[in-house]
Design a protein around this motif. Sequence first.
Motif, short mmCIF file in Angstrom:
data_model
loop_
_atom_site.label_atom_id
_atom_site.label_comp_id
_atom_site.label_asym_id
_atom_site.label_seq_id
_atom_site.Cartn_x
_atom_site.Cartn_y
_atom_site.Cartn_z
N GLU A 216 0.94 -1.35 0.08
CA GLU A 216 -0.03 0.13 0.21
C GLU A 216 0.79 1.27 -0.12
OE1 GLU A 216 -2.89 -0.53 3.20
OE2 GLU A 216 -3.82 -2.09 2.39
N LYS A 217 0.57 2.28 -0.80
CA LYS A 217 1.01 3.35 -0.90
C LYS A 217 2.65 3.29 -1.24
CE LYS A 217 -2.30 6.29 1.29
NZ LYS A 217 -3.46 5.51 1.41
N HIS A 218 3.11 2.37 -1.89
CA HIS A 218 4.48 1.78 -1.95
C HIS A 218 5.36 2.68 -2.75
CE1 HIS A 218 7.80 -1.13 -1.81
NE2 HIS A 218 7.91 -0.96 -3.20
N MET A 219 4.92 3.37 -3.99
CA MET A 219 5.71 4.19 -4.70
C MET A 219 4.95 5.40 -5.02
SD MET A 219 7.86 1.83 -7.30
CE MET A 219 6.78 0.29 -7.24
N PHE A 220 5.20 6.77 -4.90
CA PHE A 220 4.46 7.93 -5.12
C PHE A 220 3.17 7.79 -4.73
CE2 PHE A 220 8.44 8.56 -7.76
CZ PHE A 220 8.42 9.53 -7.81
N GLY A 221 2.92 7.06 -3.42
CA GLY A 221 1.49 7.02 -3.01
C GLY A 221 0.66 5.97 -3.65
N GLU A 222 1.28 5.39 -4.51
CA GLU A 222 0.51 4.15 -5.49
C GLU A 222 0.42 2.98 -4.61
OE1 GLU A 222 -1.48 5.00 -8.06
OE2 GLU A 222 -0.93 7.02 -8.35
N ASP A 223 -0.41 2.21 -4.64
CA ASP A 223 -0.26 0.80 -4.41
C ASP A 223 0.10 -0.21 -5.46
OD1 ASP A 223 -1.97 1.65 -1.98
OD2 ASP A 223 -3.91 0.70 -2.63
N PHE A 224 0.95 -1.21 -5.07
CA PHE A 224 1.36 -2.16 -6.02
C PHE A 224 1.39 -3.70 -5.42
CE2 PHE A 224 3.54 1.70 -7.56
CZ PHE A 224 3.59 1.69 -8.98
N TYR A 225 1.29 -4.38 -6.43
CA TYR A 225 1.23 -5.93 -6.17
C TYR A 225 2.87 -6.16 -6.29
CZ TYR A 225 -3.60 -6.73 -5.58
OH TYR A 225 -4.98 -6.92 -5.18
N LEU A 226 3.51 -7.02 -5.53
CA LEU A 226 4.67 -7.67 -5.80
C LEU A 226 4.41 -8.92 -6.37
CD1 LEU A 226 7.58 -8.10 -5.43
CD2 LEU A 226 7.07 -8.70 -2.85
N PHE A 227 5.07 -9.13 -7.42
CA PHE A 227 5.04 -10.64 -7.85
C PHE A 227 6.22 -11.07 -7.80
CE2 PHE A 227 1.04 -9.02 -9.51
CZ PHE A 227 0.25 -10.52 -9.84
N GLU A 228 6.58 -12.38 -7.67
CA GLU A 228 7.91 -13.27 -7.80
C GLU A 228 7.60 -14.34 -8.78
OE1 GLU A 228 9.56 -11.73 -3.40
OE2 GLU A 228 9.13 -13.96 -3.66
N CYS A 229 8.96 -14.72 -9.36
CA CYS A 229 8.89 -15.86 -9.98
C CYS A 229 10.20 -16.53 -9.67
CB CYS A 229 9.08 -15.63 -11.64
SG CYS A 229 8.99 -17.04 -12.32
N PRO A 230 10.25 -17.82 -9.17
CA PRO A 230 11.42 -18.43 -8.77
C PRO A 230 12.35 -18.71 -10.01
CG PRO A 230 9.63 -19.97 -8.53
CD PRO A 230 9.30 -18.73 -8.92
N LEU A 231 13.71 -18.64 -9.95
CA LEU A 231 14.81 -18.98 -10.92
C LEU A 231 15.73 -20.32 -10.42
CD1 LEU A 231 15.67 -15.68 -12.24
CD2 LEU A 231 14.02 -17.18 -13.32
N ASN A 232 16.22 -20.95 -11.01
CA ASN A 232 17.26 -22.00 -10.64
C ASN A 232 18.37 -21.42 -10.57
OD1 ASN A 232 18.15 -24.61 -10.00
ND2 ASN A 232 18.36 -25.14 -12.08
N LYS A 233 18.98 -20.99 -9.44
CA LYS A 233 20.26 -20.24 -9.59
C LYS A 233 21.36 -21.50 -9.12
CE LYS A 233 23.27 -17.21 -6.50
NZ LYS A 233 24.23 -17.29 -7.38
#
Length: 192
Positions: free
Chosen positions: A149-166
Amino acid sequence: MSDKQPEKPLRKAKLSDVSFVLASVALAADETFGDNPDFAAAEKRRYTPAYLRSLIAANPAYVMISENADGIRTGFMIAVPDQGVLISCWSYLLPEHRKGTHAVRAKRSFLNFWNNGRFHKVAAFTRPQNVTARTLMEHCGYSEKTLLEKHMFGEDFYLFECPLNKIIAGYDPMPSTGRIRDLKLRLRAALS
């Protein structure tokens, strides 16, 4: 840096792509954040020619160019390393190239390219109202982690992740730029 090449429809950026990416970032920022002019302006200031050249010099795959079958540039992706995570900053297709499966193929090519390398995951952010981006990411293997919530410039964002094989030891540092380095890169771009 790996000699590995991304699958079509992506290719690693060249210094000669900087002006295309800059123009495309401006379009993307206006389209994505047109209702928040401060945010759009900040994105345009953040992606300078010097910054893009430093990313490409560090690893041309940090800036990828999407192309259609005729070799026409259709969009771009920008990613940066940050503490062992690859942050997907921008994935953008020009409006006239959004029909069909091009976006899915580009996103999968991006993930396939970075898999089995030096990163353990890709993180990306999208606004809640961008249902198309959220659906695309989920379709390509990303999972929604949380609403910031209010993450960047007061805007809400969803955080998405995709696993990689390191599988490669170590982590990529955050690329940096300086005046002398940028002058050398500008000269190299002018001569290429």
